[in-house]
Design a protein around this motif. Structure first.
Motif, mmCIF file in Angstrom:
data_model
loop_
_atom_site.group_PDB
_atom_site.id
_atom_site.type_symbol
_atom_site.label_atom_id
_atom_site.label_comp_id
_atom_site.label_asym_id
_atom_site.label_seq_id
_atom_site.Cartn_x
_atom_site.Cartn_y
_atom_site.Cartn_z
ATOM 1 N N ALA A 155 46.658 40.101 38.800
ATOM 2 C CA ALA A 155 46.001 40.571 37.582
ATOM 3 C C ALA A 155 45.814 42.085 37.658
ATOM 4 C CB ALA A 155 44.663 39.859 37.412
ATOM 5 N N GLU A 156 46.930 42.789 37.793
ATOM 6 C CA GLU A 156 46.896 44.254 37.816
ATOM 7 C C GLU A 156 47.962 44.776 36.867
ATOM 8 O OE1 GLU A 156 47.537 45.385 41.841
ATOM 9 O OE2 GLU A 156 45.604 44.581 42.465
ATOM 10 N N ILE A 157 47.655 45.866 36.216
ATOM 11 C CA ILE A 157 48.544 46.394 35.187
ATOM 12 C C ILE A 157 49.972 46.597 35.684
ATOM 13 C CG2 ILE A 157 48.998 48.629 34.032
ATOM 14 C CD1 ILE A 157 47.326 46.694 32.325
ATOM 15 N N LEU A 158 50.132 47.217 36.856
ATOM 16 C CA LEU A 158 51.493 47.520 37.320
ATOM 17 C C LEU A 158 52.282 46.251 37.624
ATOM 18 C CD1 LEU A 158 50.976 50.714 39.472
ATOM 19 C CD2 LEU A 158 52.028 50.516 37.220
ATOM 20 N N SER A 159 51.612 45.257 38.184
ATOM 21 C CA SER A 159 52.290 43.980 38.472
ATOM 22 C C SER A 159 52.760 43.354 37.174
ATOM 23 C CB SER A 159 51.338 43.006 39.146
ATOM 24 O OG SER A 159 50.878 43.535 40.342
ATOM 25 N N GLU A 192 37.347 38.115 38.560
ATOM 26 C CA GLU A 192 36.878 37.712 37.225
ATOM 27 C C GLU A 192 36.007 38.767 36.570
ATOM 28 O OE1 GLU A 192 36.010 33.210 36.149
ATOM 29 O OE2 GLU A 192 35.892 33.707 38.290
ATOM 30 N N ASN A 193 36.185 38.863 35.278
ATOM 31 C CA ASN A 193 35.324 39.707 34.456
ATOM 32 C C ASN A 193 35.377 41.200 34.757
ATOM 33 O OD1 ASN A 193 34.446 37.503 32.984
ATOM 34 N ND2 ASN A 193 32.917 37.031 34.558
ATOM 35 N N THR A 194 36.414 41.660 35.430
ATOM 36 C CA THR A 194 36.557 43.111 35.520
ATOM 37 C C THR A 194 37.332 43.550 34.269
ATOM 38 O OG1 THR A 194 38.644 43.060 36.682
ATOM 39 C CG2 THR A 194 36.670 43.094 38.050
ATOM 40 N N LYS A 195 37.140 44.807 33.924
ATOM 41 C CA LYS A 195 37.787 45.352 32.736
ATOM 42 C C LYS A 195 39.304 45.247 32.860
ATOM 43 C CE LYS A 195 35.886 49.073 29.968
ATOM 44 N NZ LYS A 195 35.476 50.463 30.000
ATOM 45 N N SER A 196 39.815 45.627 34.052
ATOM 46 C CA SER A 196 41.275 45.681 34.230
ATOM 47 C C SER A 196 41.872 44.275 34.182
ATOM 48 C CB SER A 196 41.614 46.410 35.535
ATOM 49 O OG SER A 196 42.064 45.535 36.509
ATOM 50 N N SER A 197 41.183 43.326 34.785
ATOM 51 C CA SER A 197 41.646 41.947 34.792
ATOM 52 C C SER A 197 41.780 41.397 33.365
ATOM 53 C CB SER A 197 40.645 41.131 35.595
ATOM 54 O OG SER A 197 41.229 39.964 36.011
ATOM 55 N N LYS A 198 40.756 41.679 32.572
ATOM 56 C CA LYS A 198 40.779 41.210 31.180
ATOM 57 C C LYS A 198 41.937 41.841 30.415
ATOM 58 C CE LYS A 198 35.949 40.103 30.474
ATOM 59 N NZ LYS A 198 34.675 40.766 30.203
#
Ligand SMILES: Nc1ncnc2c1ncn2[C@@H]1O[C@H](COP(=O)(O)OP(=O)(O)OP(=O)(O)O)[C@@H](O)[C@H]1O
Ligand SMILES: [Mg+2]
Length: 259
Positions: A155-159, A192-198
């Motif tokens: 759950a990371e933008i680059l991935s 869970e519930n981190t901004k980046s994850s969402k």
């Protein structure tokens, strides 16, 4: 009817081995006949699912592929299958790192693994392939031999952005293996519930939802997953009540519903 599922993503460290070993274990617990193929020179599935030192194993997936390339008769199944935790494992070791070079001079080089898998799969309900973090002829072999792909992604933008490349490859391969499906994209190691994850979940939904299934189940992050591997266990054996163990149980139910 057997189903060949490859757990694949060219990116490293996204949870391929954790997903492959855990769902293989859970399928077996549900009474399914499961073959797990370690298709990575790092041999992490072999390390988790057997007591052997990969470097001492005589017949690995790499040896088997050599037999197929040379069109020689395969050794008896009993001589290379490792039985453990209700699963049949075809192990790997560092010899597999030379596969890409080895295949480069072979005729019909994309079909080598398929020749083997088509023969062996008749004995199983599920063949699960834990893939190497690479693309190339070795991985094309997997895509040609498989019925479906499960694509773990962190759950990371680059991935998540890297997935577009993989999907493009998939679309090319579909021309060769028309039946190949993507069972789903699996979000792993979620905080869970981190901004980046969402944001990642939103991005994946926007980018793919129309054409590709994104599993409802999201695999959370837990330090216990790495701890379990020290004891050569999947999280479901090590701590069945852990949040990750519960999530993988839900995932398996989702996968079972896909035909
Ligand atoms: N849900 C999770 N929570 C926390 N740690 C995890 C989780 N899933 C996997 N890990 C850990 O992250 C690391 C990478 O996971 P894993 O080996 O499954 O990825 P991989 O995609 O197979 O990597 P590679 O591309 O190197 O083969 C491992 O140390 C593993 O224990
Ligand atoms: Mg791995």
């Amino acid at each position: 009817m057997s189903k060949v599922i490859a757990i694949t993503n060219e990116k490293g460290g996204v949870g391929k081995t954790t997903t492959a070993t855990t769902i293989a274990y859970l399928f077996a617990k549900k009474g399914k006949k499961v073959l797990l193929i370690d298709y990575d020179g790092q041999a992490n599935s072999t390390l988790i699912m057997s007591d052997e030192n990969p470097n001492n194993i005589k017949i690995t997936i790499s040896t088997i592929i050599n037999y197929i390339i040379k069109d020689e008769e395969l050794p008896l199944k009993e001589t290379y299958i490792i039985k453990n935790k209700g699963i049949d494992l075809i192990p790997s070791n560092a010899n597999l790192f030379t596969l890409e070079t080895k295949l480069s001079t072979v005729n019909f080089r994309e079909y080598i693994l398929k020749k083997f898998i088509d023969k062996i799969k008749v004995d199983y309900d599920y063949v699960i392939i834990d893939c190497m973090p690479q693309i190339g002829t070795a991985m094309l072999n997997v895509m040609v031999a498989s019925d479906s792909l499960i694509i773990p992604t962190q759950a990371e933008i680059l991935s998540a952005k890297g997935l577009s490349e993989l999907i493009k490859h998939y679309q090319v391969i579909k021309k060769v293996n028309k039946n190949l499906k993507i069972d789903g994209i699996l979000i792993t190691m979620d905080k869970e519930n981190t901004k980046s994850s969402k944001k990642v979940k939103e991005m994946l939904n926007n980018a793919f939802k129309e054409e590709i299934n994104i599993f409802q189940t999201i695999i959370p992050r837990s330090i216990k997953v790495a701890e379990a591997t020290i004891y050569k266990k999947t999280i479901c054996e090590y701590l069945p009540t852990n949040i990750v163990a519960k999530a993988y149980k839900n995932l398996v139910n989702e996968v079972l519903q896909i035909e």
